[in-house]
Scaffold this motif. Structure first.
Motif, PDB file in Angstrom:
ATOM      1  N   TYR A 196      33.021  13.899 -15.326  1.00 27.48           N
ATOM      2  CA  TYR A 196      32.804  13.104 -14.122  1.00 27.48           C
ATOM      3  C   TYR A 196      34.087  13.103 -13.313  1.00 27.48           C
ATOM      4  O   TYR A 196      35.172  12.847 -13.830  1.00 27.48           O
ATOM      5  CB  TYR A 196      32.426  11.666 -14.488  1.00 27.48           C
ATOM      6  N   THR A 197      33.963  13.392 -12.032  1.00 26.08           N
ATOM      7  CA  THR A 197      35.133  13.381 -11.157  1.00 26.08           C
ATOM      8  C   THR A 197      35.086  12.108 -10.325  1.00 26.08           C
ATOM      9  O   THR A 197      34.725  11.064 -10.832  1.00 26.08           O
ATOM     10  CB  THR A 197      35.155  14.639 -10.275  1.00 26.08           C
TER      11      THR A 197
ATOM     12  N   THR B 153      27.928 -16.768 -11.927  1.00 22.50           N
ATOM     13  CA  THR B 153      28.682 -15.697 -12.569  1.00 22.50           C
ATOM     14  C   THR B 153      28.000 -14.359 -12.273  1.00 22.50           C
ATOM     15  O   THR B 153      26.792 -14.214 -12.515  1.00 22.50           O
ATOM     16  CB  THR B 153      28.767 -15.916 -14.092  1.00 22.50           C
ATOM     17  N   LEU B 154      28.765 -13.411 -11.751  1.00 29.02           N
ATOM     18  CA  LEU B 154      28.240 -12.089 -11.423  1.00 29.02           C
ATOM     19  C   LEU B 154      28.588 -11.118 -12.545  1.00 29.02           C
ATOM     20  O   LEU B 154      29.723 -11.076 -13.001  1.00 29.02           O
ATOM     21  CB  LEU B 154      28.828 -11.585 -10.108  1.00 29.02           C
ATOM     22  N   THR B 155      27.602 -10.347 -12.974  1.00 27.36           N
ATOM     23  CA  THR B 155      27.813  -9.345 -14.021  1.00 27.36           C
ATOM     24  C   THR B 155      27.711  -7.956 -13.405  1.00 27.36           C
ATOM     25  O   THR B 155      26.731  -7.638 -12.729  1.00 27.36           O
ATOM     26  CB  THR B 155      26.779  -9.495 -15.151  1.00 27.36           C
ATOM     27  N   PHE B 156      28.731  -7.127 -13.667  1.00 21.56           N
ATOM     28  CA  PHE B 156      28.798  -5.772 -13.128  1.00 21.56           C
ATOM     29  C   PHE B 156      28.770  -4.766 -14.269  1.00 21.56           C
ATOM     30  O   PHE B 156      29.142  -5.088 -15.411  1.00 21.56           O
ATOM     31  CB  PHE B 156      30.082  -5.568 -12.323  1.00 21.56           C
ATOM     32  N   ILE B 157      28.373  -3.544 -13.951  1.00 21.72           N
ATOM     33  CA  ILE B 157      28.427  -2.444 -14.900  1.00 21.72           C
ATOM     34  C   ILE B 157      29.118  -1.273 -14.214  1.00 21.72           C
ATOM     35  O   ILE B 157      28.996  -1.092 -13.001  1.00 21.72           O
ATOM     36  CB  ILE B 157      27.010  -2.046 -15.396  1.00 21.72           C
ATOM     37  N   THR B 158      29.901  -0.533 -14.995  1.00 23.39           N
ATOM     38  CA  THR B 158      30.608   0.621 -14.440  1.00 23.39           C
ATOM     39  C   THR B 158      29.877   1.899 -14.818  1.00 23.39           C
ATOM     40  O   THR B 158      29.265   1.987 -15.882  1.00 23.39           O
ATOM     41  CB  THR B 158      32.052   0.687 -14.954  1.00 23.39           C
ATOM     42  N   TYR B 159      29.940   2.865 -13.939  1.00 20.19           N
ATOM     43  CA  TYR B 159      29.332   4.182 -14.187  1.00 20.19           C
ATOM     44  C   TYR B 159      30.433   5.241 -14.155  1.00 20.19           C
ATOM     45  O   TYR B 159      31.330   5.181 -13.325  1.00 20.19           O
ATOM     46  CB  TYR B 159      28.273   4.497 -13.125  1.00 20.19           C
TER      47      TYR B 159
END
Length: 816
Positions: A55-56, A449-455
């Protein structure tokens, strides 16, 4: 163009998959061989066959292939690689779309030895030196090769085996076995290729010149006609040499790598070039990016400012904390000449990632007062972070479902690819906490509360959002008060801030149960709170008003239900005639209630007396004392005139040792001299009074108190209580049920034992037939019980004091 773009860089091919096109899709990558067969790529196959998938920038995917990869077609200085991408919206790859891409790159001329250090494999290819055919030599029996070396093939030229050189041994593997072990071996018309994953068993980590190298020492054997050829296929790649200082990345690569320089006696630099993402950069381009490339005597060094063009930041999570890492994919091409190989080309691809650096998230609250909306901007975030859910009042809610809770969420994208999230919440949403501040101000607090996910790493992190807005919209409760004949009334109209406020009388919480205890009336219909208290009540204060009236006041405080902070005070005051305090009964009985006035707080109502100081009150409260007596007693004086007979007495209070009263309440009862009443009379013989025995359930309690005031009992958690000998113990026995004012509690026997069993021996009697024991050195002392807020029926309690003692036998203590 389109979903895939390609770029050739020497002996490597680069294909980039469009982030926008393949966003939110599941991908499978295949390589297609010359027969048209598609082979699905996994990590093991990629490392063995010369492919890299990485992944770039954020969600872009990059595919790289070596010119000598397993499925490439090499012909006349051109190598061709064909890949197939399947994309689907579901993990099972159903309804997948297929994309085919065939790419060709020119490359040449080849150096005698070429090495590639990729991120997942090392590759070495060497020129195959084919000797001239021996003149007039005839091989009579072609199969003789298999008789001498059964493992060797009968073809004219073939790769036979590879020998790994370890410090402790040499290990030979046939080509087929080497393939099974994960090594990639291949030959072309002019070259022998060896490819090895970094994780292969024969790879060693070697330290030299302060650097660590991943090294594989090997020799490849192949036969040509009746000649066995041995090629040095050693390969080495640096695995460290990177440090971070002063916001700069420094990457150092030694020029002389021992496994690659074995047998070399002369050395000459030919070329040093560097770049980013397989693209070589000129000196001018490097200067514009503030890169530095140093070709020194023993090493090549690159210096890259963190954050410089060519790299990118990506979201990182460390122990749940949001942070950033700067990533740049450098490559270095170093060519040199030596007396052994003539020309060697060494290409190193180095993906560098800086250490974790914690990031702060800006949260901006822009209140839209006209629309009564909280408008909160959270961010910015990099494109590889995505909001997936919100936790509202402890419940996780997906972004798509947040609108059902009154939340509107917008994503704002900026020109550099970053983004922010805008959350709109009505001030009147149930999850927005409302709190009264002061005067006409209310505080609205949003806590989500905000929940984030990284890709693509699928790491999660949370951002607590606490936004507060102060709005001038508070409506305070107000009250009106009035009195009727014998009661004070207070009616409070609720506002919009007192939903959780509680009524208090001083520090006493006025609950429905508490109100019933004192015969108060407490009602709340949601819009109004109504309280009614009798004129003679413990919580009414009194003061003289002129000379012929009494001012009665009732005070109520509304307090915050959580913090108990005082919010609003209300009161009602009414003027009563003193005649409300006296009853003159026709039979000559007088009932007079004396009240404690404001300013006389130290007055003990139990010590109030009439003119005859032997006449004491029959009922005492904290603020009142009630006397009941006949007009012919207690020092009452009388006066006559032609029509009435007037009886007069006084309620007095004397300080101890003084004959001058400090409190004086004079009262009169007048009776008509001539008044005729018809009273029916019937003579009956009344039986003598008697007490009938009966059965019933009595609930009793025995408590030990800390002080003579009997204000604080010992709690269950404080037992056993430790006391010294002769120290006072304060006991209280109470009749809990039934609550009948006609009952009196009398104690008969009371004794102490040395254990928790009441029948155990020895025993010592504290009370016998209701009296203290005369034989004790320290007699039991009874204490008087007076009426108080806690004690409604003093006759239901008995209090006594005992000195601490212990059981002894001869001179020894007895213990349980």
């Amino acid at each position: 163009t389109g979903p895939m773009s390609l770029e050739c860089s020497g002996n490597l091919l680069r294909i980039t998959l469009s982030a926008e096109y393949f966003e939110d899709k599941y991908l499978s990558v295949f390589v297609v061989d010359q027969s048209g067969t598609a082979w699905e790529l996994d990590e093991a196959m990629a490392a063995q066959c010369g492919y890299t998938v990485t992944y770039t920038t954020w969600s872009s995917i990059e595919f790289r292939a070596s010119a000598l990869s397993c499925h490439s077609h090499l012909e006349k200085g051109v190598f061709t690689v064909t890949i197939q991408i399947k994309a689907s919206h579901t993990p099972d790859m159903s309804n997948a779309t297929t994309h085919l891409k065939s790419a060709s790159c020119h490359y040449g001329p080849w150096s005698p030895r070429e090495l590639i250090c990729e991120s997942n494999y090392m590759e070495v290819s060497v020129r195959r030196e084919v000797p001239q055919t021996i003149k007039d030599f005839v091989q009579d029996e072609p199969e003789d090769w298999t008789l001498v070396f059964p493992q060797a093939k009968a073809e004219e030229a073939s790769l036979w085996q590879i020998v790994f050189h370890q410090p402790e041994e040499k290990r030979a593997l046939l080509v087929s076995n080497a393939w099974s072990a994960g090594y990639g071996l291949n030959t072309t018309d002019s070259r022998v290729v060896l490819r090895v994953p970094y994780t292969a068993a024969q790879v060693q980590l070697v330290e030299d010149q302060g650097f660590t190298f991943s090294v594989l020492r090997s020799s490849a054997f192949y036969k040509y006609q009746w000649v066995i050829l041995v090629l040095d296929t050693a390969v080495a790649c640096p695995v460290d040499g990177v440090n971070y200082k002063n916001k700069t990345i420094t990457w150092t690569v030694p020029k002389y790598i021992p496994p690659l320089s074995a047998g070399v006696t002369s050395y000459k630099d030919v070329l040093v070039e560097a770049g980013v993402d397989l693209r070589k950069l000129s000196a001018k381009e490097m200067a514009s990016r503030k890169y530095v490339l140093l070709n020194e005597l023993k090493a090549i060094t690159m210096k890259i400012p963190i954050g410089a063009e060519g790299g990118y930041y990506k979201t990182s999570v460390n122990n749940g904390q949001l942070g950033l890492k700067y990533t740049i994919n450098l490559f270095l091409e170093h060519q040199w000449e030596d007396n052994k190989w003539r020309l060697t080309k060494h290409t190193i691809i180095k993906e560098i990632e800086t250490p974790f650096e914690q990031a702060e998230v800006a949260i901006t609250n822009n209140l839209n007062l006209s629309a009564r909306l909280m408008n909160i901007t959270v961010g910015t975030f990099l494109p590889d972070a995505e909001l997936v859910n919100l936790t509202i009042e402890g419940v996780a809610v997906a972004v798509a479902e947040a609108v059902q809770h009154g939340y509107l969420i917008h994503r704002t994208r900026y020109a550099n690819g970053s983004k922010a999230y805008v959350i709109e919440v009505p001030l009147d949403a149930p999850s927005v906490k409302k709190e009264y501040l002061r005067e006409d101000m209310r505080a609205y607090t949003l806590n989500v509360t905000l929940t984030f996910i990284t890709y693509p790493s699928s790491e999660t992190f949370v951002i607590p959002v606490i936004a507060l807005s102060a709005v001038k919209d508070a409506v305070l409760p107000n009250a009106r008060g009035f009195c009727d004949g014998r009661n004070l009334h207070l009616i409070i109209t609720h506002g919009n801030v007192d939903q959780n406020w509680l009524p208090f009388i001083s520090d006493w919480h006025l609950t429905q149960e508490a109100a019933q205890k004192y015969n108060y009336i407490l009602r709340d219909n949601g819009t109004h709170l109504a309280i009614s208290v009798p004129f003679l009540s413990p919580h009414v204060s009194y003061e003289g008003f002129h000379t012929s009236a009494i001012k009665a006041s009732f005070y109520l405080t509304l307090k915050d239900g959580i913090t108990l902070a005082q919010r609003r005070d209300f009161s009602v005051s009414c003027v009563f005639s003193p005649s409300e305090l006296i009853q003159c009964l026709p039979n000559g009985t007088v009932i007079i209630t004396a009240i404690k006035l404001v300013g006389g707080e130290d007055l003990d109502t139990a010590l109030l007396v009439l003119r005859d100081r032997q006449c004491k009150p029959s009922l005492v409260t904290e603020k009142t004392a009630t006397f009941r007596f006949n007009v012919n007693t207690c020092g009452t004086s009388r006066k006559f005139n032609s029509t009435t007979m007037t009886y007069e007495n006084e309620v007095l209070y004397f300080r101890p040792g003084s004959d001058t009263p400090i409190y004086q309440l004079r009262f009169l009862c007048s009776y008509a001299v001539k008044q005729t009443d018809d009273v029916p009379y019937e003579s009956k013989k009344n039986p003598p009074p008697s007490i009938k025995p009966g059965l019933g359930c009595l609930a009793l309690s025995l408590k030990l108190f800390k002080e003579k005031s009997y204000s604080e009992p010992y709690q269950e958690s404080e037992y056993p209580v430790v006391k010294y000998l002769r120290e006072a113990l304060y006991f209280e026995v109470e009749l809990l049920r039934p609550k009948d004012a006609r009952l009196d509690l009398n104690l008969d026997d009371c004794w102490a034992t040395n254990s928790q069993s009441q029948d155990s021996l020895p025993q010592w009697h504290i009370l016998t037939h209701g009296c203290e024991k005369n034989k004790d050195s320290y007699r039991t002392v009874f204490h008087k019980v007076n009426y108080s807020l806690r004690v409604k029926f003093p006759q239901h309690l008995k209090r006594f004091e005992v000195r601490m003692f212990t059981f002894v036998q001869d001179t020894s203590l007895l213990q349980e």
